[in-house]
Design a protein around this motif. Structure first.
Motif, short mmCIF file in Angstrom:
data_model
loop_
_atom_site.label_atom_id
_atom_site.label_comp_id
_atom_site.label_asym_id
_atom_site.label_seq_id
_atom_site.Cartn_x
_atom_site.Cartn_y
_atom_site.Cartn_z
N LYS A 158 54.25 34.59 46.06
CA LYS A 158 52.83 35.07 46.72
C LYS A 158 52.74 36.41 46.05
N ILE A 159 51.62 36.86 45.31
CA ILE A 159 51.48 37.95 44.54
C ILE A 159 50.20 38.59 44.83
N LYS A 160 49.93 40.03 44.57
CA LYS A 160 48.62 40.50 44.91
C LYS A 160 47.76 39.99 43.77
N SER A 161 46.37 40.10 43.97
CA SER A 161 45.42 39.25 42.63
C SER A 161 44.02 40.05 42.97
N THR A 162 43.55 40.12 41.78
CA THR A 162 42.04 40.41 41.78
C THR A 162 41.40 39.39 42.15
N HIS A 163 41.52 38.00 42.26
CA HIS A 163 40.80 36.82 42.44
C HIS A 163 40.98 36.38 44.08
N SER A 164 42.06 36.33 44.58
CA SER A 164 42.10 35.73 45.81
C SER A 164 43.18 36.49 46.48
N GLU A 165 43.27 36.82 47.71
CA GLU A 165 44.37 37.28 48.53
C GLU A 165 45.51 36.53 48.82
N ASP A 166 45.48 35.29 48.46
CA ASP A 166 46.57 34.28 48.81
C ASP A 166 47.07 33.77 47.60
N SER A 167 47.26 34.16 46.38
CA SER A 167 47.47 33.93 45.13
C SER A 167 49.07 33.44 44.95
N THR A 168 49.45 32.36 44.66
CA THR A 168 50.72 31.94 44.25
C THR A 168 50.93 31.73 42.98
N VAL A 169 52.19 32.11 42.34
CA VAL A 169 52.24 32.09 40.74
C VAL A 169 53.59 30.98 40.84
N TYR A 185 41.79 36.23 37.37
CA TYR A 185 40.41 36.25 37.36
C TYR A 185 39.99 37.37 38.31
N GLY A 186 38.47 37.59 38.11
CA GLY A 186 37.76 38.16 39.01
C GLY A 186 37.04 37.34 40.24
N THR A 187 36.45 37.64 40.94
CA THR A 187 35.70 36.70 42.20
C THR A 187 34.47 37.29 42.48
N THR A 188 33.57 36.38 43.37
CA THR A 188 32.34 36.77 43.28
C THR A 188 31.89 36.96 45.00
N THR A 189 31.53 38.34 45.18
CA THR A 189 31.12 38.67 46.53
C THR A 189 29.88 39.12 46.62
N ASN A 190 28.98 38.50 47.53
CA ASN A 190 27.74 38.82 47.94
C ASN A 190 26.85 38.59 46.33
N SER A 191 27.21 37.64 45.78
CA SER A 191 26.34 37.45 44.52
C SER A 191 27.00 38.15 43.43
N LEU A 192 27.81 38.99 43.51
CA LEU A 192 28.28 40.03 42.52
C LEU A 192 29.68 39.63 42.14
N PHE A 193 29.81 39.33 40.65
CA PHE A 193 31.22 39.07 40.12
C PHE A 193 32.04 40.52 39.87
N HIS A 194 33.05 40.51 40.46
CA HIS A 194 33.93 41.59 40.27
C HIS A 194 35.29 41.42 40.28
N PHE A 195 36.12 42.58 39.42
CA PHE A 195 37.56 42.31 39.73
C PHE A 195 37.92 43.56 40.95
N LYS A 196 38.88 42.95 41.74
CA LYS A 196 39.19 44.01 42.80
C LYS A 196 40.09 45.21 42.11
N GLN A 197 39.51 46.38 41.87
CA GLN A 197 40.11 47.12 40.81
C GLN A 197 41.51 47.87 41.34
N SER A 198 41.44 48.02 42.96
CA SER A 198 42.70 48.42 43.38
C SER A 198 43.87 47.80 43.32
N LEU A 199 43.57 46.32 43.14
CA LEU A 199 44.64 45.23 43.01
C LEU A 199 45.14 44.95 41.31
N LEU A 200 44.33 45.69 40.55
CA LEU A 200 44.63 45.29 39.05
C LEU A 200 46.17 45.28 38.61
N LEU A 201 46.43 46.70 38.72
CA LEU A 201 47.80 47.19 38.30
C LEU A 201 48.71 46.57 39.04
#
Length: 282
Positions: A158-169, A185-201
């Motif tokens: 289970k890793i940190k992810s810009t797409h979902s909080e529960d990602s398994t690789v 990948y990124g994800t969509t929240t409130n109709s806005l597509f975004h990458f969770k910047q804090s989780l990228l690195l």
């Protein structure tokens, strides 16, 4: 038709027109393991029909990469041990409480519990679904789990992810292959597509620690290490110039730091990181 990556790894390609993600098959001397169960029972059945054409050991395990419907709604079709991380399990519990008749599906869409695309796929691929109930996963892990298929080890994490909080690789060391699901990948929240910047690195660090040469993603063709490195560099370069919800400021910063305009990928990523700031302000 299944694509052959090696003598022990196969995959069924994603189909974007009907929201079918990539499904994987890893074969050891004793058992086989499936990665993601498909977006519907029909998707799962189609995958199993292709597996039957191969001379491979019996499927003993199914690993779900994350709890987005297109990756787990087919899991009832597998006579195998379904494995998820604990966070994925909690999300699937909600879907186990759902009813799948037309009236219920429409109510879930109206209350944003389900996407319209999901409803359409379920209605198309599950004609007899009034009594359908999603089964429970069999094995739940917290951080990591190692599966031995017989001279073929699969490492689940289970890793940190810009797409979902529960990602398994899923990493197969002797093949230098990693199945990423949708985590990059990124994800969509409130109709806005975004990458969770804090989780990228943190995400990139989690993935790059693996000695991998080939990467399989949920909605892409297979990527080699060179292609993934380009993807990471473009994402990182784009993230570095986004410090607020101003697209104009981000573009000016990019030009100043890189002495050029962003390419199409970088422009897309910059807009997504700007959206992340907008969402944080909402």
């Amino acid at each position: 038709m299944l694509n052959k990556l090696s003598n022990t790894i196969y995959y069924l390609s994603n189909q974007d027109n009907n929201e079918r993600p990539t499904l994987g098959l890893v074969c050891g001397d004793s058992y086989s393991l499936i990665i993601d169960s498909g977006n519907s029972p029909q998707h799962a059945k189609d995958f199993l029909l292709e597996i039957e054409k191969l001379n491979v050991p019996p499927v003993k395990y199914v690993v779900i990469t994350h709890a987005h419907w297109d990756h787990f709604l087919g899991m009832n079709e597998f006579d195998a041990t379904v494995i998820v991380n604990s966070q994925t399990n909690e999300i699937i519990k909600e879907w186990q409480s759902f009813s799948y008749d037309d009236r219920s599906l429409k109510s879930y869409v109206n209350t944003n519990q389900m996407s319209a695309m999901c409803m359409n796929i379920v209605q198309t691929d599950m004609p007899n679904r009034d009594s359908f109930k999603l089964k429970s996963p069999d094995v739940i892990f917290e951080k990591t789990l190692t599966i031995d298929l017989g001279n073929k080890v699969c490492i689940l994490e289970k890793i940190k992810s810009t797409h979902s909080e529960d990602s398994t690789v899923i990493y197969i060391p002797d093949e230098k292959v990693v199945f990423l699901g949708d985590c990059a990948y990124g994800t969509t929240t409130n109709s806005l597509f975004h990458f969770k910047q804090s989780l990228l690195l943190p995400m990139i660090k989690d993935i790059q620690k693996y000695n991998a040469e080939m990467f399989l993603l949920g909605h892409e063709s297979i990527c080699d290490s060179t292609e993934m490195d380009i993807y990471w560099r473009e994402l990182t370069r784009s993230s570095q110039v986004v410090k607020s919800s101003s697209l104009e400021d981000a573009l000016e910063c990019f030009k100043a730091e890189n002495k050029r305009d962003p390419n199409n990928n970088e422009l897309f990523f910059i807009k997504a990181f700007v959206n992340d700031h907008i969402i944080q302000l909402q």
